[in-house]
Design a protein around this motif. Structure first.
Motif, PDB file in Angstrom:
ATOM      1  N   ALA A 279     -11.791   3.475  -5.501  1.00  9.03           N
ATOM      2  CA  ALA A 279     -12.227   2.108  -5.219  1.00  9.03           C
ATOM      3  C   ALA A 279     -13.727   1.941  -5.434  1.00  9.03           C
ATOM      4  N   TYR A 280     -14.516   2.859  -4.903  1.00  7.73           N
ATOM      5  CA  TYR A 280     -15.959   2.714  -5.034  1.00  7.73           C
ATOM      6  C   TYR A 280     -16.443   3.104  -6.429  1.00  7.73           C
TER       7      TYR A 280
ATOM      8  N   ARG B  34      -4.875  -0.869  -4.135  1.00  5.25           N
ATOM      9  CA  ARG B  34      -5.152   0.118  -3.091  1.00  5.25           C
ATOM     10  C   ARG B  34      -4.809  -0.425  -1.710  1.00  5.25           C
ATOM     11  N   GLU B  35      -4.972  -1.742  -1.531  1.00  7.67           N
ATOM     12  CA  GLU B  35      -4.643  -2.335  -0.235  1.00  7.67           C
ATOM     13  C   GLU B  35      -3.129  -2.339   0.005  1.00  7.67           C
TER      14      GLU B  35
ATOM     15  N   THR C 248      -2.321   2.411  -8.372  1.00  9.91           N
ATOM     16  CA  THR C 248      -3.781   2.392  -8.250  1.00  9.91           C
ATOM     17  C   THR C 248      -4.431   3.245  -9.331  1.00  9.91           C
TER      18      THR C 248
ATOM     19  N   HIS D 221      -5.863   4.940   3.317  1.00  7.18           N
ATOM     20  CA  HIS D 221      -6.710   5.010   2.118  1.00  7.18           C
ATOM     21  C   HIS D 221      -7.137   6.447   1.858  1.00  7.18           C
TER      22      HIS D 221
ATOM     23  N   ASP E 198      -7.682   7.112  -2.473  1.00  5.02           N
ATOM     24  CA  ASP E 198      -8.129   6.004  -3.312  1.00  5.02           C
ATOM     25  C   ASP E 198      -9.530   5.520  -2.945  1.00  5.02           C
TER      26      ASP E 198
ATOM     27  N   LEU F 295      -8.501  -2.929  -6.812  1.00  7.51           N
ATOM     28  CA  LEU F 295      -8.813  -3.177  -5.401  1.00  7.51           C
ATOM     29  C   LEU F 295      -7.618  -3.786  -4.667  1.00  7.51           C
TER      30      LEU F 295
END
Length: 1018
Positions: free
Chosen positions: A204-205, A274-275, A4, A195, A200, A271
């Motif tokens: 992510a944002y 991170r999942e 990530t 998360h 992360d 994205l």
């Protein structure tokens, strides 16, 4: 460094690099700026070309004049480039500011849009208690704020917020599962808490905010200007009616679209990653079975949709299930991630180079060097993270090595792909692009060059200079440098982790230390990898330079191999701190041996260092004895050659080659011993041999001055006092020896590994394997010895080259007949078939590698002074023009690259006997012109120096003239040209040989001329 984080760094690099190009384009598109930028660049370029010193000036004066011209250029373009750089930096600052504002505003916007309700112990006691318990399971010291979305009916959640104020949204559809299906409830909540554990959420944002800011601030203006370039200057005019609109749109728009796509895919990759990492972390929390079942229920039966989702913002079901089944594997960056990292890193590097180049200088060197110091820690950090994770992970040593090598190669491949399609054009194209010329789309294409590298010199020799070999060579050098960097990081991870240093500071320290040599290397590789003059025909370039200096030297690949003569390496060697920088690469892993004792099962470094020390001392002693023995043998066996003025320089290169051979053998021996750090120990031993070899060379010179038996030339008996020369020799041996030891050690390791597997595959017993290894080593040594013998000194042999001898200082006599015309019967005009056969005879005896090329048409231009125009344009042939009866031309070349030769043959037969006055007039024109400058209509310029030369005794009359040529401005090229004209009755035979950056082969010229004259009838 997780996947990530790596992908996030790739996105930032792609966005910043693309935005740099967008803002620079926007600046030049503004009407007020466009009216100034183009004319300023054109004026400064012309002034720079006129300010360049003469190519035949004294070296010191030339260097000083060149520096003055560059400084004048910097001052001239500063009023344009400094505002451009400020505009770009302000644009980047605005982009980042918008991204920060969006990032800070997103959590509040999520709360207000969903009308979320906080889950408290008072309002939801049972639900809140379960969520707090799961927070402890996830290992979070502080529980986040849990919020309920009363309108969301799906059984899901969302982690959002920013540092110190994290929140987890719980959908209303998930709450009943805490009673009816506790396993699924637990898996979903732990996935969201993972998360937070992976840290992360901010990434992510930040990714989403950065992408949105990039679209608004940079992408939209760039697209508008690409589609309508005259929007700001002439909005009412249709853009497609402008000159070069469609090529510019395809070229620049295509590259822009490519890198926007890269940035978009990098965003999606962050994205997705991170999942999968959150799934892997939740599986480590013990929720793997329930999470797997929940994910499997979301699978779609449509395969096509699954394939499309591989590039979307959410991972496929298969990818999520793989992360749950093998959580450890998901924490290691993959090949695709490293490829994208290399691709986006070169985009960022290109953008940084552009900005720094606008601020600092316009000579193309300072900008990439400065940008390299910023990018190098990123590269070493990425490769170091791969090496440390491979070291601390499970697997056999061979598997760990394979992981590191594959990662470095994937990063290198991404870098090369990005280099091929980078948005920024080379510096020498910027002039024409900003001037509005017809060079849109002429940008260079990385390691494989581009049309900008082409040109034509007098005589029609094309200097396109680029081939697949040159590009692959530069690509191999980049890949080799990255693999070597990864190898150093892996060696450091092995030695330091064996001593308990496994924290982040160990990785960071290693990345910082190894970034120093890598930054220097990258700052040199980048500006020279796209220059044909510094990539192709390496040994010919250096051999030609040595020959011009009056030093006899052998020619061929042996010169490049034994002296490791590669221009980027020569530039690196010229750096003042080259030797200390190289030493850092082996000091970093070996320094762990001085820190503390290793843990059980790890070999000690001190024993390996002692072994390397012994091998280095033996190798240096052998070299020292060989130097003295060679001096004595040459003094006794070849005193006349030793006394030659050019032999001293030859012997200097021979000593460098000998030290390189010793360093290669030392590196190979230590690698062959099978120690885990054999390559690193080989570098240490090579550095020691370089130091002792320098002492041996200086001692041999001192002893030669004091003892006649070892004396090669007249010298006094005194201690060495030329410290700068000694330091230069030390840098040469240290840098080239490090490369020689690395190449030899790597070759031994590869061969040794192959031979270790060979007996098992061929069912050969161990003794036979040892015999095979011994035979391979013997072949290697014999091959090296053969190259040395090939370069053995032979002053009169065909393998030696020297500077082209100057003609006698006495003024040459007028063209003299070589055989009286009365001795032969009167000739006749030749037919077209006869002159064609005579011209073709010149090419039948050319050496291998020569090939025919299309004759070039005469170029138009002016000659200064005008008095030299008759010589340059062969005006002595003008009176014969109407009497022509038959003409034939042939041209041949040995490569068509920068360092090459071109042979041109012209046979013309006339209606009457050619009078003697024609060549007499040619000699008068030569005597009236000592030097001149040719300027083509396209601005290309050449300086000529004219020399008299003895003509051959062929035909009825012969005349010869020679020229020294040098380009003015741009890439500095030197050439020598010989033109011979022979008169035979009604016919004139003209043979010209142009040698660019290599010695002129006078024997080849004379043989071709003799074959042509002999093929004439009668």
């Amino acid at each position: 460094m997780s996947g990530t984080t790596l992908r996030f760094g790739s996105l930032v690099a792609a966005v910043l690099g693309t935005a740099t190009y967008a803002f620079a384009s926007l600046y030049t598109a503004l009407p007020a700026h466009a009216a100034v930028v183009g004319p300023t660049y054109a004026r400064c370029e012309e002034a720079y070309r006129h300010a360049l010193p003469a190519p035949d000036a004294d070296l010191d004066r030339y260097a000083a004049g060149l520096d003055r011209a560059r400084q004048d250029l910097i001052r001239c373009v500063a009023p344009v480039e400094r505002p451009t750089a400020a505009w770009v930096l302000v644009g980047l600052a605005v982009l980042l500011a918008v991204a920060v504002v969006l990032h800070l505003a997103t959590p509040g916007w999520i709360r207000r849009r969903g009308r979320l309700v906080e889950i408290t112990a008072d309002g939801f006691p049972r639900l809140h208690a379960e969520l707090v318990r799961l927070t402890a399971v996830a290992g979070l010291g502080r529980p986040p704020t849990f919020l309920l979305d009363p309108t969301a009916g799906s059984p899901g959640g969302l982690a959002f917020g920013r540092a110190g104020r994290y929140a987890v949204r719980i959908n209303a559809g998930l709450v009943p599962l805490s009673v009816t299906d506790p396993g699924t409830f637990r898996a979903v909540v732990l996935h969201e808490l993972a998360h937070l554990r992976n840290r992360d959420v901010d990434l992510a944002y930040a990714v989403v905010a950065l992408w949105r800011a990039f679209v608004v601030v940079a992408l939209v203006p760039m697209v508008v200007l690409l589609l309508h370039p005259t929007l700001l200057s002439d909005p009412g005019r249709a853009p497609w009616h402008g000159p070069g609109y469609l090529p510019g749109l395809v070229h620049l728009g295509g590259r822009a679209a490519l890198f926007v796509a890269v940035a978009y895919l990098a965003r999606n990759a962050v994205l997705r990653a991170r999942e999968t990492h959150a799934d892997a972390r939740a599986a480590e929390f013990g929720a793997g079975v329930d999470l797997r079942a929940a994910v499997a229920r979301t699978a779609t039966p449509t395969a096509a949709r699954g394939r499309l989702r591989r590039l979307g913002v959410h991972p496929t079901v298969a990818a999520r299930l793989a992360a749950i089944d093998d959580p450890v594997r998901r924490h290691r960056p993959g090949v695709g991630e490293l490829f994208v990292a290399g691709l986006t890193t070169v985009i960022a590097f290109s953008g940084l180079t552009r900005v720094v180049g606008l601020v600092v200088t316009h000579d193309g060197w300072a900008a990439p060097r400065a940008a390299a110091w910023i990018v190098a820690p990123v590269v070493t950090g990425i490769l170091g993270a791969v090496a440390w994770r491979a070291r601390l992970g499970a697997g056999a040593p061979a598997d760990r090595t394979r992981v590191v090598v594959v990662a470095a190669l994937a990063f290198a491949l991404g870098w090369l792909v990005g280099d091929l399609v980078t948005l920024n054009t080379p510096l020498w194209d910027v002039w024409d692009l900003l001037d509005g010329g017809a060079t849109v789309g002429r940008a260079g294409w990385g390691v494989f060059g581009g049309p900008w590298s082409g040109g034509e010199l007098a005589g029609g020799t094309v200097t396109s200079g680029y081939g697949i070999g040159s590009g692959l060579l530069a690509a191999a050098v980049l890949a080799g440098g990255l693999v070597a960097q990864a190898g150093v990081s892996a060696a450091g991870a092995r030695t330091w982790s064996a001593r308990g240093a496994t924290g982040r500071w160990s990785w960071a320290l290693g990345a910082a230390v190894t970034a120093l040599p890598f930054a220097v290397w990258l700052g040199i590789w980048h500006p020279v990898h796209g220059v044909p003059y510094l990539v192709g025909h390496l040994y010919r370039l250096d051999a030609a330079d040595v020959a011009r200096a009056g030093v006899d030297i052998w020619i061929g690949p042996g010169f490049a191999l034994l002296t490791l003569s590669y221009p980027p390496l020569e530039i690196f060697r010229g750096q003042l701190l080259a030797a200390p920088v190289v030493a850092l690469a082996w000091l970093y892993p070996l320094a762990a041996g001085l820190w503390r004792r290793p843990v059980a099962g790890e070999p000690g470094l001190r024993e390996g260092v002692r072994t390397a020390l012994r091998v280095a001392l033996v190798g240096a002693a052998v070299f020292a004895l060989a130097v003295l023995a060679t001096r004595a043998a040459l003094r006794l066996a070849a005193p006349e050659r030793v006394a030659a003025a050019t032999f001293n320089g030859y012997f200097y290169y021979l000593q460098i080659a000998a030290v390189a051979v010793v360093q290669a053998v030392v590196g190979g021996v230590l690698a062959a011993r099978g120690r885990p750090l054999g390559l690193v120990l080989g570098q240490f031993a090579a550095a020691l041999v370089a130091l002792l070899g320098t002492v041996a060379v200086l001692a041999g010179q001192t002893l030669g001055g004091c003892v006649p038996a070892f004396r090669l030339h007249a010298a006094g008996c005194h201690l060495p006092d030329d410290l700068p020369w000694a330091l230069t020799l030390l840098r040469t041996l240290a840098v080239k020896g490090a490369l020689a030891a690395l190449l030899a050690g790597t070759a031994v390791v590869v061969v040794r590994a192959a031979l270790r597997r060979l007996p098992a595959r061929l069912a050969v017993d161990r003794p036979a394997a040892r015999w095979a290894w011994s035979a391979a080593l013997l072949v290697l040594l014999l091959g090296t010895g053969g190259l040395v013998l090939r370069g053995a000194y032979d002053g009169g042999g065909a393998t030696a080259i020297a500077a082209t001898p100057s003609p006698s200082p006495v003024n040459p006599a007028p063209p003299s007949p070589s055989s009286p015309a009365a001795a032969r019967p009167a000739g006749r005009p030749l037919t077209r078939a006869e002159v064609t056969a005579a011209a073709g005879a010149a090419g039948r005896g050319l050496p291998a590698g020569w090939k025919r090329k299309a004759p070039s048409s005469p170029s138009k231009g002016r000659f200064d002074p005008p008095a030299c125009r008759p010589l340059a344009t062969a005006a002595h042939l003008t009176p014969l023009a109407r009497a022509r009866r038959a003409t034939a031309e042939r041209s041949f070349t040995n490569g068509g690259r920068v360092a090459s030769s071109t042979l041109s043959v012209d046979v013309v037969s006339y209606a009457s006997v050619v009078p003697e006055s024609v060549l007499m007039e040619a000699e008068r024109n030569r005597a009236a012109c000592a030097r001149f400058r040719y300027t083509g209509d396209d601005g290309f310029r050449l300086d000529y120096r004219v020399h008299a030369a003895d003509p051959p005794r062929l035909g009825d009359q012969a005349w010869r003239v020679e020229y020294d040529l040098a380009t003015v401005g741009g890439v500095r090229l030197r050439a020598r040209q010989a033109v011979v004209v022979v008169r035979v009755d009604h016919t004139l035979v003209t043979v010209s040989l142009l040698a660019i950056e290599e010695p002129l082969d006078d024997g080849l010229l004379r043989d071709a001329l003799a074959r042509t004259v002999a093929a004439l009838p009668g």
